[in-house]
Design a protein around this motif. Sequence first.
Motif, short mmCIF file in Angstrom:
data_model
loop_
_atom_site.label_atom_id
_atom_site.label_comp_id
_atom_site.label_asym_id
_atom_site.label_seq_id
_atom_site.Cartn_x
_atom_site.Cartn_y
_atom_site.Cartn_z
N ARG A 154 0.81 -1.23 0.00
CA ARG A 154 0.00 0.00 0.00
C ARG A 154 0.83 1.27 0.00
O ARG A 154 0.45 2.27 -0.60
N VAL A 159 -7.47 -5.53 -3.55
CA VAL A 159 -8.75 -4.98 -3.07
C VAL A 159 -9.91 -5.61 -3.82
O VAL A 159 -10.89 -6.05 -3.22
N ARG A 176 -12.91 -8.03 -2.37
CA ARG A 176 -14.32 -7.66 -2.57
C ARG A 176 -15.10 -8.82 -3.19
O ARG A 176 -16.25 -9.05 -2.86
N ILE A 214 -11.51 -4.68 5.07
CA ILE A 214 -10.10 -4.74 4.71
C ILE A 214 -9.33 -3.95 5.77
O ILE A 214 -9.63 -2.80 6.05
#
Length: 176
Positions: free
Chosen positions: A107, A122, A126, A134
């Motif tokens: 990140r 991500v 999902r 998260i």
Amino acid sequence: MVQFKSILLFSLIGAAVSAFPPSKLPGCGELDIIFTGLPPYHPLVIQQGFNASAVDAGLRHDAADIVKAGYNLRGVVLMGPEQDINVLAKQTNGVRWDGTGIGYGVRGSHLEDLTVRFGDIVQLYRDKAPQAPILFDYSPVTALWAIQRRFPLSSNCTKSPGKDLGFEVFCDVCAS
């Protein structure tokens, strides 16, 4: 009037916190967490100036602390952007994840490959665990902090730790 508003606000906040008694919090070994990030000896970790040995020790120590604290952890699934995202997808199969995490090495990077990988992770979370928040840590030793922030447990789990669901490293380009 300002004091009254402040007192009322703090009273409401206090009431909201006490509306969740400890008996409603999850217990030891009831939460399944998966975390992913870069392998400590990956060239992109070294290129960003991190001490690979210190990152490795920190990640392993943090993972052990997470299990000792009472969480079930598949963690960490460490892989670089050269690995197909399906490697991580396969690691998510068979468990209903309560929390998913992405390490700071992915990140916090300014590298294009890792920004793309961050987006892929991500989206994968999902798709595979849409109900799971998260979680984000801020260093190789703060995943437990991120988990506890979101998922406090109902009791001290010293005598009944969580389960170690695997510490996996997928890396064909790693040093050492």
